[in-house]
Design a protein around this motif. Structure first.
Motif, PDB file in Angstrom:
ATOM      1  N   ALA A  35       0.826  -1.204   0.000  1.00  0.00           N
ATOM      2  CA  ALA A  35       0.000   0.000   0.000  1.00  0.00           C
ATOM      3  C   ALA A  35       0.862   1.257   0.000  1.00  0.00           C
ATOM      4  O   ALA A  35       0.519   2.268  -0.615  1.00  0.00           O
ATOM      5  N   GLU A  36       2.006   1.213   0.692  1.00  0.00           N
ATOM      6  CA  GLU A  36       2.888   2.376   0.787  1.00  0.00           C
ATOM      7  C   GLU A  36       3.775   2.525  -0.449  1.00  0.00           C
ATOM      8  O   GLU A  36       4.005   3.640  -0.921  1.00  0.00           O
ATOM      9  N   SER A  37       4.291   1.411  -0.969  1.00  0.00           N
ATOM     10  CA  SER A  37       5.289   1.471  -2.043  1.00  0.00           C
ATOM     11  C   SER A  37       4.802   0.952  -3.386  1.00  0.00           C
ATOM     12  O   SER A  37       5.488   1.111  -4.393  1.00  0.00           O
ATOM     13  N   GLY A  38       3.624   0.318  -3.405  1.00  0.00           N
ATOM     14  CA  GLY A  38       3.171  -0.311  -4.632  1.00  0.00           C
ATOM     15  C   GLY A  38       3.709  -1.724  -4.730  1.00  0.00           C
ATOM     16  O   GLY A  38       4.697  -2.070  -4.069  1.00  0.00           O
ATOM     17  N   TYR A  39       3.074  -2.521  -5.555  1.00  0.00           N
ATOM     18  CA  TYR A  39       3.510  -3.919  -5.662  1.00  0.00           C
ATOM     19  C   TYR A  39       4.891  -4.040  -6.285  1.00  0.00           C
ATOM     20  O   TYR A  39       5.734  -4.813  -5.826  1.00  0.00           O
ATOM     21  N   PRO A 109      -6.479   5.075   2.644  1.00  0.00           N
ATOM     22  CA  PRO A 109      -6.094   5.578   1.315  1.00  0.00           C
ATOM     23  C   PRO A 109      -4.989   4.769   0.644  1.00  0.00           C
ATOM     24  O   PRO A 109      -5.002   4.591  -0.577  1.00  0.00           O
ATOM     25  N   GLY A 110      -4.031   4.265   1.431  1.00  0.00           N
ATOM     26  CA  GLY A 110      -2.954   3.483   0.832  1.00  0.00           C
ATOM     27  C   GLY A 110      -3.459   2.212   0.192  1.00  0.00           C
ATOM     28  O   GLY A 110      -3.003   1.817  -0.893  1.00  0.00           O
ATOM     29  N   VAL A 111      -4.411   1.566   0.833  1.00  0.00           N
ATOM     30  CA  VAL A 111      -4.985   0.337   0.295  1.00  0.00           C
ATOM     31  C   VAL A 111      -5.812   0.633  -0.952  1.00  0.00           C
ATOM     32  O   VAL A 111      -5.757  -0.107  -1.943  1.00  0.00           O
ATOM     33  N   VAL A 112      -6.570   1.719  -0.923  1.00  0.00           N
ATOM     34  CA  VAL A 112      -7.367   2.104  -2.087  1.00  0.00           C
ATOM     35  C   VAL A 112      -6.453   2.378  -3.277  1.00  0.00           C
ATOM     36  O   VAL A 112      -6.720   1.941  -4.405  1.00  0.00           O
ATOM     37  N   GLU A 113      -5.354   3.069  -3.038  1.00  0.00           N
ATOM     38  CA  GLU A 113      -4.404   3.363  -4.113  1.00  0.00           C
ATOM     39  C   GLU A 113      -3.801   2.077  -4.676  1.00  0.00           C
ATOM     40  O   GLU A 113      -3.653   1.920  -5.888  1.00  0.00           O
ATOM     41  N   LEU A 114      -3.460   1.154  -3.775  1.00  0.00           N
ATOM     42  CA  LEU A 114      -2.909  -0.124  -4.213  1.00  0.00           C
ATOM     43  C   LEU A 114      -3.887  -0.857  -5.116  1.00  0.00           C
ATOM     44  O   LEU A 114      -3.517  -1.348  -6.190  1.00  0.00           O
ATOM     45  N   LEU A 118      -3.294  -1.750  -8.974  1.00  0.00           N
ATOM     46  CA  LEU A 118      -3.236  -3.164  -9.342  1.00  0.00           C
ATOM     47  C   LEU A 118      -4.329  -3.532 -10.340  1.00  0.00           C
ATOM     48  O   LEU A 118      -4.081  -4.306 -11.277  1.00  0.00           O
ATOM     49  N   SER A 119      -5.533  -3.007 -10.142  1.00  0.00           N
ATOM     50  CA  SER A 119      -6.620  -3.371 -11.045  1.00  0.00           C
ATOM     51  C   SER A 119      -6.325  -2.922 -12.471  1.00  0.00           C
ATOM     52  O   SER A 119      -6.698  -3.604 -13.435  1.00  0.00           O
ATOM     53  N   GLN A 178     -13.334   6.102  -6.528  1.00  0.00           N
ATOM     54  CA  GLN A 178     -12.062   5.866  -5.850  1.00  0.00           C
ATOM     55  C   GLN A 178     -10.924   6.640  -6.512  1.00  0.00           C
ATOM     56  O   GLN A 178     -10.087   7.246  -5.824  1.00  0.00           O
ATOM     57  N   ILE A 179     -10.890   6.632  -7.836  1.00  0.00           N
ATOM     58  CA  ILE A 179      -9.832   7.346  -8.555  1.00  0.00           C
ATOM     59  C   ILE A 179      -9.968   8.854  -8.320  1.00  0.00           C
ATOM     60  O   ILE A 179      -8.981   9.544  -8.032  1.00  0.00           O
TER      61      ILE A 179
END
Length: 206
Positions: A35-39, A109-114, A118-119, A178-179
């Motif tokens: 969530a913080e750094s991206g996958y 927010p970090g999880v939403v961004e992830l 990812l999607s 979300q976006i």
């Protein structure tokens, strides 16, 4: 422990219980790292450091980064299912739970961004999360469609709106909100806007 049919069932003990607990700790840490750094930028080493173990020790529980990501996504879904009522036979409750979920997402927010990142990336068949997102959208479409059909049968869905249209529109709105929210959190109320949209589809407010 849980009680079922008059018999007491105890949770796992010994090495298995310890291993399962460690696995859950790793998944929670991985969710935070991704969530913080991206996958792509979040590394197994970062996750291992968070839980105080070596990378080799982490790989004992999850053989690869893609396997860890799959488990993280499944863990997140399990937590969501535990918190909200998504029984499609309870049409109104499903819609209320979607609004509550949107409200909850605003606190992470970090999880939403992830998930948004990812999607989009997972539209590629080669992405490790491609299968998970494909199944997740199929499940969500089926769940919301069943819920709106139940509402149509009970007379709670406006006659000019089909369950299919309502299902697609609800999913599209949630993703789009979300976006927009990630780009401007002060101007977008995900839960409020979703509730207003759903109320416009129904013959009586949620």
């Amino acid at each position: 422990m849980a009680i079922d049919d008059g018999r007491v069932r105890r949770g796992p003990r010994g090495p298995y219980a310890k291993s399962e607990k460690t696995r859950m700790v790793i998944l929670d840490a991985a969710l935070n790292v991704f969530a913080e750094s991206g996958y792509r930028s979040g590394s197994l080493r970062n996750v291992a450091e968070r839980v105080g173990m070596s990378e080799a020790g982490l790989l004992h529980h999850f053989p690869s980064k893609s396997a860890l990501l799959a488990a993280v996504l499944e863990r997140r879904d399990e937590q969501t299912q535990e918190q909200f009522d998504f029984d499609p036979s309870h049409g109104v409750e499903v819609l209320r739970s979607l609004v509550k979920l949107a409200e909850y997402n605003a606190s992470t927010p970090g999880v939403v961004e992830l998930f948004c990142t990812l999607s989009a990336e997972a539209t590629s068949p080669e992405h490790p999360a491609h299968g998970w997102f494909k199944e997740r959208y199929a499940f969500t479409r089926g769940m919301t469609l069943t819920a709106f059909r139940e509402l149509a049968e009970s007379g709670d869905l406006r006659s000019e709106v089909t369950p299919e249209e309502a299902s697609r529109g609800t999913i599209a709105l949630m993703d789009g909100l979300q976006i927009q929210w990630l780009l401007d959190r002060d101007s977008v109320d995900m839960a409020g806007d979703l509730r207003s949209y759903l109320n416009a589809l129904l013959t009586r407010p949620l």
